[in-house]
Scaffold this motif. Structure first.
Motif, short mmCIF file in Angstrom:
data_model
loop_
_atom_site.label_atom_id
_atom_site.label_comp_id
_atom_site.label_asym_id
_atom_site.label_seq_id
_atom_site.Cartn_x
_atom_site.Cartn_y
_atom_site.Cartn_z
N SER A 64 -16.42 4.76 19.44
CA SER A 64 -16.75 2.98 19.21
C SER A 64 -15.82 2.75 17.49
O SER A 64 -14.88 1.38 17.73
N ARG A 67 -11.97 2.34 19.78
CA ARG A 67 -12.05 1.68 20.70
C ARG A 67 -11.84 0.12 20.23
O ARG A 67 -11.35 -0.84 19.90
N GLU A 68 -12.81 0.22 18.72
CA GLU A 68 -13.02 -1.03 18.00
C GLU A 68 -10.83 -1.32 17.22
O GLU A 68 -10.59 -2.24 16.80
#
Length: 473
Positions: A64, A67-68
């Motif tokens: 996460s 990806r952010e």
């Protein structure tokens, strides 16, 4: 692959047996004080196995955040996760001749260099391209470590400790995975990449203090270095004259062997060792381990259990059981451990399948999470007790002198292809049928039991020459 290197590598396999025989007597008579260099050398080598685990465990806790921060799509991150296996396959193909040409220590340095370059590329990444390059490089180093670490340990360890010390390879892999899972929750993904450099630094530093494999030195004609390494491994007061003479006899034998080519692996006399080595790798990977490992959080969530709690329990259990397996490897034997392991994998798969059957048909819903967690924990515990480590131990023991480099690389390549196939198909299988997936894995592990019973020999307490002579008559 280099013909010269393959034959040379095999010498070490042939040469190691006399080294083991005498070394065991000395160790037994003089106690553990003569083995401190063997233990130190093993520790340095298995830091490479720990690095392997760091590479495997990196993508799960960082998904996460990466990806952010880098605005990656799910497909882009999927490439980042899966390209590791591609790098590992390339490493498996090429590391055999590198190990034979540069020596075992040289191959460990090469493996570390690729991992260091990969982690730095990941750390400084600003987009998907550099991230993937870094992951590919760490994958190469990981695949290389998966071959050279068990080979190096098997060549320096006395036969009474060979299984136990080689199994430490798998223990450090799962430790690296588990530690990465836990640390990745509390540090940034860039920091976790820098932490991945630490095992490489320990390995590179430790290599200055340990000897090269005596076999490799013997086959390259470095007589003084060979004797010094052998003396260091067996203790300064050990009489190595008999061992050294036997090793030189094997050098003469090596010179009389035909130069190995890739197609030589498929000669009838090598069929059994090749089928066993590759077959065990197929059994290890197609039984579902990488699908379960990579997506254990999703499995727990689908079963209605806390993914964070389940993953932590999973990681801790994996380390504990693998440690137990390493401790009993040379007492229980290879074959009993892998049979117990495969039986447990069948049981764990069936328990998990039953939990999903109950969920699909809305029966005994309160029992579903408990049954699913119990099934996964039985599965990972069973894998860790035998199927995780034993195939690598057996691979390091069974291949005869003149095909070792090529055969070992081929077996490692098959292992990584199986890992990719399992991880790639798992989500598709799970979407097809959650319980059908685990019934399929139960069936594959049942076939693994039949394979081991029918073909795999017990190698506990035997020298490598005895093992290879019996298998390649």
């Amino acid at each position: 692959m280099g013909i010269k290197e393959d034959v040379e590598s095999d010498v070490q396999e042939g040469v190691r047996v006399p080294l083991m025989a005498e070394g065991d007597e000395s160790a037994g008579g003089s106690g553990g004080r003569n083995l401190w260099m063997v233990y130190l050398s093993t520790f340095v080598a298995v830091c490479g196995a720990y690095e392997f685990g760091c590479c495997v465990g990196y993508s799960s806790p960082t998904q996460s955040a990466i990806r952010e921060d880098l605005s990656l799509s799910l497909s882009e991150y999927s490439v980042f996760g899966s390209i590791l296996t591609l790098g590992a396959m390339i490493g498996a193909i090429t590391i055999g001749p590198i190990t034979d040409f540069l020596g075992r220590k040289g191959a460990l340095r090469v493996s570390c260099a690729f991992c260091v370059a990969g982690w730095l590329a990941i750390y400084f990444s600003k987009g998907a391209w550099s991230l993937d390059i870094g992951r590919l490089l760490t994958g190469y180093g990981m695949g290389a470590f998966s071959y050279v670490v068990p080979i190096f340990i098997a060549e320096i360890a006395p036969k009474s400790l060979r299984g136990r010390l080689t199994a430490a390879n798998q223990l450090m892999i799962v430790t690296g995975v588990s530690v990465s899972f836990i640390i990745g929750v509390v540090v940034s993904w860039r920091t976790l990449a820098l932490i991945g450099l630490i095992p490489c630094a320990v390995t590179l530093f430790g290599l200055f203090f340990i000897p090269e494999s005596p076999r490799w030195l013997a086959k390259t004609g470095r007589q003084e270095d060979f004797e010094a390494a052998l003396q260091k491994l067996r203790g300064k007061d050990a009489d190595i004259s008999h061992e050294a003479a036997e090793i030189q006899d094997y050098i003469v034998t090596l010179d009389s062997l035909p130069k190995a080519k890739l197609l030589d692996l498929f000669q009838r006399r090598y069929w059994r060792s090749l089928i066993i080595g590759i077959g065990l790798m197929v059994c290890q990977q197609l039984g579902g381990i990488n699908g379960v490992c990579f997506y254990v959080s999703d499995i727990f969530e689908q079963a209605g259990f806390s993914s964070s709690i389940g993953t932590i329990i999973y990681a801790i259990l994996q380390v504990i059981v693998t440690g137990i397996a390493a401790g009993v490897m040379d007492k229980a034997g290879r074959k009993p451990l892998i049979l117990v392991s495969a039986s447990g994998l069948v049981l764990g798969s069936l328990m998990t399948a039953v939990s999903f059957v109950l969920k699909v048909h809305e029966l005994a819903l309160d029992a579903v999470p408990i049954l699913a967690v119990a099934g996964i924990l039985v599965y990972i515990g069973a894998f860790s007790i035998g199927m995780g480590a034993v195939p690598w131990v057996v691979m390091s023991e069974i291949f005869p002198i003149n095909i070792k480099g090529q055969a070992g690389s081929l077996a490692t390549l098959v292992n990584w292809f199986g890992a990719w196939l399992c991880s790639y198909t798992f989500n598709y299988l799970l979407s097809w049928s959650s319980y059908g997936t685990f019934i399929l894995y139960a069936g594959i592990n049942t076939l693994a039991i039949l394979f081991v019973v029918s073909l795999v020999p017990e190698t506990k307490g035997k020298t490598l020459e005895q093992i290879q002579g019996a298998m390649n008559k």
